[in-house]
Write a protein that holds these residues in place. Structure first.
Motif, PDB file in Angstrom:
ATOM      1  N   GLY A  23       0.493  -1.493   0.078  1.00 52.38           N
ATOM      2  CA  GLY A  23      -0.216  -0.020  -0.105  1.00 52.38           C
ATOM      3  C   GLY A  23       1.336   1.197   0.149  1.00 52.38           C
ATOM      4  N   GLU A  24      -0.037   2.544  -0.023  1.00 53.20           N
ATOM      5  CA  GLU A  24       0.401   3.874   0.004  1.00 53.20           C
ATOM      6  C   GLU A  24       0.723   4.565   1.330  1.00 53.20           C
ATOM      7  OE1 GLU A  24       1.268   5.926  -2.104  1.00 53.20           O
ATOM      8  OE2 GLU A  24       2.146   4.249  -3.876  1.00 53.20           O
ATOM      9  N   SER A  31      -1.672  17.058   2.039  1.00 54.32           N
ATOM     10  CA  SER A  31      -2.112  17.170   0.145  1.00 54.32           C
ATOM     11  C   SER A  31      -1.092  18.780  -0.232  1.00 54.32           C
ATOM     12  CB  SER A  31      -3.402  17.401   0.286  1.00 54.32           C
ATOM     13  OG  SER A  31      -3.737  18.805   0.655  1.00 54.32           O
ATOM     14  N   ASP A  32      -1.432  18.783  -1.504  1.00 52.50           N
ATOM     15  CA  ASP A  32      -0.182  20.081  -2.193  1.00 52.50           C
ATOM     16  C   ASP A  32      -0.273  21.029  -2.083  1.00 52.50           C
ATOM     17  OD1 ASP A  32      -0.861  18.180  -5.075  1.00 52.50           O
ATOM     18  OD2 ASP A  32       0.269  17.651  -3.680  1.00 52.50           O
ATOM     19  N   ASN A  33      -1.379  21.633  -0.597  1.00 52.57           N
ATOM     20  CA  ASN A  33      -1.300  22.423  -0.915  1.00 52.57           C
ATOM     21  C   ASN A  33      -0.934  22.632   0.606  1.00 52.57           C
ATOM     22  OD1 ASN A  33      -3.557  21.504   1.246  1.00 52.57           O
ATOM     23  ND2 ASN A  33      -4.832  22.576  -0.688  1.00 52.57           N
ATOM     24  N   GLY A  34      -0.523  22.042   1.487  1.00 49.62           N
ATOM     25  CA  GLY A  34      -0.201  21.979   2.552  1.00 49.62           C
ATOM     26  C   GLY A  34      -0.810  22.922   3.661  1.00 49.62           C
ATOM     27  N   ASP A  35      -2.215  22.820   3.116  1.00 51.23           N
ATOM     28  CA  ASP A  35      -3.130  23.009   4.375  1.00 51.23           C
ATOM     29  C   ASP A  35      -4.057  22.062   4.885  1.00 51.23           C
ATOM     30  OD1 ASP A  35      -2.604  26.063   4.435  1.00 51.23           O
ATOM     31  OD2 ASP A  35      -3.502  26.049   2.435  1.00 51.23           O
ATOM     32  N   SER A  36      -4.435  21.134   4.481  1.00 53.54           N
ATOM     33  CA  SER A  36      -5.313  19.608   4.257  1.00 53.54           C
ATOM     34  C   SER A  36      -5.101  18.926   5.084  1.00 53.54           C
ATOM     35  CB  SER A  36      -6.004  19.754   3.269  1.00 53.54           C
ATOM     36  OG  SER A  36      -6.677  20.914   2.170  1.00 53.54           O
ATOM     37  N   THR A  37      -5.718  18.254   5.868  1.00 51.63           N
ATOM     38  CA  THR A  37      -5.121  17.049   6.301  1.00 51.63           C
ATOM     39  C   THR A  37      -5.205  15.345   5.343  1.00 51.63           C
ATOM     40  OG1 THR A  37      -5.194  17.715   8.248  1.00 51.63           O
ATOM     41  CG2 THR A  37      -5.498  15.324   8.424  1.00 51.63           C
ATOM     42  N   GLN A  38      -4.836  14.922   5.029  1.00 42.62           N
ATOM     43  CA  GLN A  38      -4.565  13.914   4.371  1.00 42.62           C
ATOM     44  C   GLN A  38      -5.068  12.712   4.276  1.00 42.62           C
ATOM     45  OE1 GLN A  38      -1.556  11.642   1.308  1.00 42.62           O
ATOM     46  NE2 GLN A  38      -2.986  13.396   0.058  1.00 42.62           N
ATOM     47  N   ILE A  39      -5.731  11.941   4.503  1.00 42.28           N
ATOM     48  CA  ILE A  39      -6.169  10.541   4.926  1.00 42.28           C
ATOM     49  C   ILE A  39      -6.198   9.864   4.088  1.00 42.28           C
ATOM     50  CG2 ILE A  39      -7.806  11.435   7.098  1.00 42.28           C
ATOM     51  CD1 ILE A  39     -10.296  10.202   5.261  1.00 42.28           C
ATOM     52  N   SER A  40      -5.619   8.185   4.619  1.00 40.22           N
ATOM     53  CA  SER A  40      -5.395   7.233   3.377  1.00 40.22           C
ATOM     54  C   SER A  40      -6.822   6.251   3.794  1.00 40.22           C
ATOM     55  CB  SER A  40      -4.806   6.518   4.439  1.00 40.22           C
ATOM     56  OG  SER A  40      -4.600   4.853   3.207  1.00 40.22           O
ATOM     57  N   PHE A  41      -7.653   5.618   2.691  1.00 42.77           N
ATOM     58  CA  PHE A  41      -8.503   5.289   2.760  1.00 42.77           C
ATOM     59  C   PHE A  41      -7.959   3.882   1.961  1.00 42.77           C
ATOM     60  CE2 PHE A  41     -12.970   4.702   0.533  1.00 42.77           C
ATOM     61  CZ  PHE A  41     -13.263   3.434   1.540  1.00 42.77           C
ATOM     62  N   ILE A  42      -8.832   2.810   2.591  1.00 41.40           N
ATOM     63  CA  ILE A  42      -7.574   1.182   1.740  1.00 41.40           C
ATOM     64  C   ILE A  42      -8.822   0.323   1.646  1.00 41.40           C
ATOM     65  CG2 ILE A  42      -5.285   1.300   2.151  1.00 41.40           C
ATOM     66  CD1 ILE A  42      -5.486  -0.575   3.965  1.00 41.40           C
ATOM     67  N   HIS A  43      -8.824  -0.863   0.854  1.00 42.02           N
ATOM     68  CA  HIS A  43     -10.584  -1.171   0.407  1.00 42.02           C
ATOM     69  C   HIS A  43      -9.836  -2.172  -0.879  1.00 42.02           C
ATOM     70  CE1 HIS A  43     -12.290   0.756  -2.799  1.00 42.02           C
ATOM     71  NE2 HIS A  43     -11.971   1.678  -2.400  1.00 42.02           N
ATOM     72  N   TRP A  44     -10.688  -2.908  -1.024  1.00 42.28           N
ATOM     73  CA  TRP A  44     -10.210  -4.998  -2.754  1.00 42.28           C
ATOM     74  C   TRP A  44     -11.514  -4.318  -3.610  1.00 42.28           C
ATOM     75  CZ3 TRP A  44     -12.953  -5.872   2.889  1.00 42.28           C
ATOM     76  CH2 TRP A  44     -13.919  -5.888   2.592  1.00 42.28           C
ATOM     77  N   PRO A  74      -5.864  -6.412  -4.517  1.00 42.43           N
ATOM     78  CA  PRO A  74      -6.726  -6.951  -5.381  1.00 42.43           C
ATOM     79  C   PRO A  74      -7.464  -7.811  -4.062  1.00 42.43           C
ATOM     80  CG  PRO A  74      -4.794  -7.061  -6.628  1.00 42.43           C
ATOM     81  CD  PRO A  74      -4.994  -5.830  -5.149  1.00 42.43           C
ATOM     82  N   SER A  75      -8.696  -8.327  -3.728  1.00 41.04           N
ATOM     83  CA  SER A  75      -8.687  -8.840  -2.624  1.00 41.04           C
ATOM     84  C   SER A  75      -7.879  -9.708  -2.101  1.00 41.04           C
ATOM     85  CB  SER A  75     -11.179  -9.516  -2.512  1.00 41.04           C
ATOM     86  OG  SER A  75     -10.678 -10.211  -3.729  1.00 41.04           O
ATOM     87  N   GLU A  76      -7.608 -10.649  -2.547  1.00 42.46           N
ATOM     88  CA  GLU A  76      -6.614 -12.458  -2.147  1.00 42.46           C
ATOM     89  C   GLU A  76      -6.154 -11.448  -1.190  1.00 42.46           C
ATOM     90  OE1 GLU A  76      -6.858 -15.348  -3.392  1.00 42.46           O
ATOM     91  OE2 GLU A  76      -8.893 -15.343  -3.572  1.00 42.46           O
ATOM     92  N   GLN A  77      -4.941 -10.349  -2.152  1.00 44.72           N
ATOM     93  CA  GLN A  77      -4.028  -9.740  -1.211  1.00 44.72           C
ATOM     94  C   GLN A  77      -3.894  -8.830  -0.232  1.00 44.72           C
ATOM     95  OE1 GLN A  77      -0.734  -9.945  -2.524  1.00 44.72           O
ATOM     96  NE2 GLN A  77      -0.911 -11.594  -4.315  1.00 44.72           N
ATOM     97  N   TYR A  78      -5.532  -7.953  -0.369  1.00 47.12           N
ATOM     98  CA  TYR A  78      -6.300  -7.516   0.422  1.00 47.12           C
ATOM     99  C   TYR A  78      -6.164  -8.633   1.891  1.00 47.12           C
ATOM    100  CZ  TYR A  78      -8.017  -3.750   3.425  1.00 47.12           C
ATOM    101  OH  TYR A  78      -8.415  -3.111   4.682  1.00 47.12           O
ATOM    102  N   GLN A  79      -6.909  -9.768   1.774  1.00 48.92           N
ATOM    103  CA  GLN A  79      -7.115 -10.239   2.669  1.00 48.92           C
ATOM    104  C   GLN A  79      -5.889 -11.074   3.425  1.00 48.92           C
ATOM    105  OE1 GLN A  79     -10.966 -12.987   2.564  1.00 48.92           O
ATOM    106  NE2 GLN A  79     -10.309 -12.590   0.850  1.00 48.92           N
ATOM    107  N   ALA A  80      -4.689 -11.178   2.480  1.00 45.60           N
ATOM    108  CA  ALA A  80      -3.491 -11.755   2.932  1.00 45.60           C
ATOM    109  C   ALA A  80      -2.503 -10.762   3.870  1.00 45.60           C
ATOM    110  CB  ALA A  80      -2.625 -12.570   1.819  1.00 45.60           C
ATOM    111  N   THR A  81      -3.036  -9.828   2.935  1.00 51.97           N
ATOM    112  CA  THR A  81      -1.673  -8.463   4.055  1.00 51.97           C
ATOM    113  C   THR A  81      -2.312  -7.168   4.703  1.00 51.97           C
ATOM    114  OG1 THR A  81      -2.133  -7.157   1.871  1.00 51.97           O
ATOM    115  CG2 THR A  81      -0.164  -9.088   2.335  1.00 51.97           C
ATOM    116  N   GLY A  82      -4.019  -7.359   4.536  1.00 53.83           N
ATOM    117  CA  GLY A  82      -4.359  -6.192   4.971  1.00 53.83           C
ATOM    118  C   GLY A  82      -4.092  -5.636   6.744  1.00 53.83           C
ATOM    119  N   GLN A  83      -3.368  -6.877   7.303  1.00 55.72           N
ATOM    120  CA  GLN A  83      -3.671  -6.435   8.652  1.00 55.72           C
ATOM    121  C   GLN A  83      -1.798  -5.856   8.443  1.00 55.72           C
ATOM    122  OE1 GLN A  83      -3.492  -9.719  11.448  1.00 55.72           O
ATOM    123  NE2 GLN A  83      -1.708  -9.438  12.913  1.00 55.72           N
ATOM    124  N   ARG A  84      -0.522  -6.848   7.818  1.00 54.76           N
ATOM    125  CA  ARG A  84       0.117  -5.887   8.255  1.00 54.76           C
ATOM    126  C   ARG A  84       0.258  -4.342   7.070  1.00 54.76           C
ATOM    127  NH1 ARG A  84       5.027  -8.917   4.048  1.00 54.76           N
ATOM    128  NH2 ARG A  84       6.343  -7.862   4.942  1.00 54.76           N
TER     129      ARG A  84
END
Length: 418
Positions: A23-24, A31-44, A74-84
Motif C-alpha cells: 500500500g501507499e 495535501s499539495d497545498n499544505g493546508d489539508s490533512t490527508q487521510i488514507s482509505f484502503i479497500h479491495w 486485489p481482494s486476495e492480496q488484501y486478505q493476505a496483507t491487510g493486517q500488515r
C-alpha cells in the motif's frame, strides 16, 4: 487533492518486497497545498473506484480541510496483507475488513479503534452490524449487505419454462434441462474466487447448525462427518455431470462472468455483488438470485445466504482518527449511501437508503421475505482451517475422492485447532 491508486497483484508483490508492507504511505499528512490533512482509505473493491472517486470529491468539497487518498488492492492480496498494512498507522486511517478470520486477526493485533460511542453508528441497521462487534464493542461497521449465492438468468429460465428448484432432485432436473438446450448450468470462477462463495449455499442445509464451524474449530465436529462429506459429494456431482464448465478451476472471474453475460451459462457461482457488472456486460439480462437446495424440500431450513461485509473501520494507530471518523460518518449518510448503492448495485446496511436501480428493487425481497443464513465461511475464524475447508472442495473438483479430501482437510484442522 484526491489521489487514487489501483494496485494489481504483480505491483503489490513488488511493493511488499521493496517496502516491507503493501500500500501507499501518507507520511506527510497533508495535501499539495499544505493546508489539508490527508487521510488514507484502503479497500479491495476495484469495481467501486468511479463512484468512490465521486463521493470522495464531494466529501472534500464539503470538508476542505481534509483530503482522501484511496488505494485499492486485489481482494486476495488484501486478505493476505491487510493486517500488515496497518501496523505503523501511516496507511489505512480508514480501512475495510472482511468478517471472520481477517476481523479476528486485526482485532487480536489491536488495530481496530473502538467506535461504540460514535453517533454515526446509529446510521446503520442495528441487526446488520453485529458481525463487527467483539466483547460488546463496535470495532467495524459493515457497509454492504451481500447475498453470497448464485446469480441466475431469470429471463432464460422463463423462456425455458424453468422454475427455481426447491430440492436437490429438482436442481439436477433443472440443470439437465439447461444442458439439453446447450447451456452450461453454472459458471464457476475457480481460478481466482474459487469456492469461497458457492460453498456457503452448497452446505447451508447439509449442516443447518449455524455453530458447525465453531464446533469444528473446538473439536466437537469433523470434516469427515456426513455434513461435509455430503457437501463434497454434491460438488463432485456438479463436476461429473457437467453442471459446471470444463476446467472450472482454471476459469477466472471475468471469463465466468462473460459466460453468463453471453448466455452461455445460466448461473454465476458468486453473489449479488456481481449483478451490476453483469448488467454492464449485457443490459438485457433479467437477473435474480438462486441458492441450490441440496436436500429434499421438506428438510430445507434456509433459502439463501447473506453477509454483512466491507466493514468500515478506523486504524487505532492513526494520528488522524477524527478526520477518519468524519469520512465514515459521511459514507453513512442516507443520500451518500444511496448513491453508492445504486451505482454499484449493492444492498447496504445503512438506514434510509433508497434503491432506484431495477436490479436492486427486484432482489430487495431477499432482505425481509426470505430465510437466509449468515455466510458460514466467515464464521471460520482460523485462517488455516478456512484454507483447508476450501482446498477440500478444490481437490474434489480436481478429481479426488470426497472422503479422502475430507480426511486430508481434517488433519490440517486438527493441526491448527485453537
Amino acid at each position: 487533492m484526491k489521489k487514487t491508486h489501483f494496485l494489481r497483484a504483480g505491483l503489490l508483490g513488488m511493493l511488499l518486497v521493496l517496502a516491507g508492507c503493501a500500500g501507499e504511505s501518507n507520511d506527510s499528512g497533508s495535501s499539495d497545498n499544505g493546508d489539508s490533512t490527508q487521510i488514507s482509505f484502503i479497500h479491495w473493491r476495484g469495481e467501486d473506484k468511479d463512484v468512490f472517486d465521486e463521493i470522495i470529491a464531494q466529501f472534500e468539497e464539503e470538508n476542505p480541510d481534509i483530503t482522501v487518498e484511496m488505494t485499492i488492492y486485489p481482494s486476495e492480496q488484501y486478505q493476505a496483507t491487510g493486517q500488515r498494512m496497518l501496523q505503523d498507522g501511516s496507511t489505512g486511517d480508514v480501512f475495510t475488513s472482511f468478517p471472520g478470520a481477517q476481523f479476528e486477526a486485526i482485532h487480536s493485533a489491536g488495530f481496530f479503534e473502538d467506535l461504540t460511542d460514535e453517533e454515526f453508528v446509529s446510521n446503520f441497521d442495528e441487526g446488520s452490524i453485529t458481525v463487527g462487534q467483539k466483547d460488546g464493542q463496535q470495532f467495524a461497521l459493515p457497509y454492504q449487505l451481500v447475498f453470497n449465492m448464485p446469480v441466475y438468468n431469470k429471463g432464460m429460465f422463463d423462456e425455458l419454462g424453468l422454475e427455481v428448484p426447491k430440492s436437490w432432485t429438482e436442481f439436477q432436473e433443472m440443470s439437465d434441462t439447461l444442458l439439453e438446450n446447450g447451456i452450461t448450468p453454472i459458471a464457476f470462477p475457480g481460478a481466482d474466487i474459487g469456492p469461497n462463495q458457492f460453498m456457503n449455499s452448497m452446505m447451508m442445509n447439509n449442516a443447518p447448525d449455524e455453530d458447525v464451524f465453531e464446533k469444528l474449530q473446538n473439536g466437537e465436529e469433523s470434516l469427515t462427518n456426513e455434513w461435509w462429506v455430503k457437501t463434497l459429494e454434491d460438488f463432485q456431482l456438479l463436476e461429473e455431470r457437467g453442471y459446471i464448465q470444463a476446467d472450472a478451476l482454471g476459469t477466472n472471474q471475468d471469463s465466468a462472468m462473460a459466460m453468463v453475460a453471453n448466455e452461455e451459462a445460466a448461473m454465476l457461482a458468486t453473489g449479488s455483488y456481481h449483478m451490476a457488472s453483469l448488467l454492464e456486460l449485457n443490459p438485457d439480462l433479467q437477473l435474480d438470485l438462486l441458492a441450490p437446495i441440496t436436500v429434499p424440500e421438506e428438510e430445507a431450513q434456509y433459502e439463501g445466504i447473506h453477509t454483512a461485509t466491507f466493514m468500515l473501520a478506523v486504524n487505532s494507530n492513526s494520528e488522524k482518527k477524527e478526520e477518519a471518523k468524519m469520512f465514515i460518518d459521511y459514507l453513512s449518510q442516507p443520500e451518500v449511501a444511496s448513491k453508492y448503492a445504486n451505482e454499484t448495485g449493492q444492498h447496504l446496511t445503512v438506514n434510509g437508503v433508497e434503491y432506484e436501480s431495477e436490479a436492486l428493487q427486484n432482489t430487495s425481497y431477499w432482505i425481509d421475505e426470505r430465510n437466509t443464513r449468515f455466510q458460514p465461511r466467515f464464521l471460520i475464524t482460523n485462517a488455516q482451517i478456512e484454507a483447508a475447508v476450501l482446498s477440500s472442495i478444490e481437490n474434489v473438483l480436481g478429481g479426488e475422492d470426497p472422503m479422502a479430501a475430507a480426511e486430508q482437510a481434517q488433519q490440517i484442522v486438527e493441526e491448527n485447532r485453537e
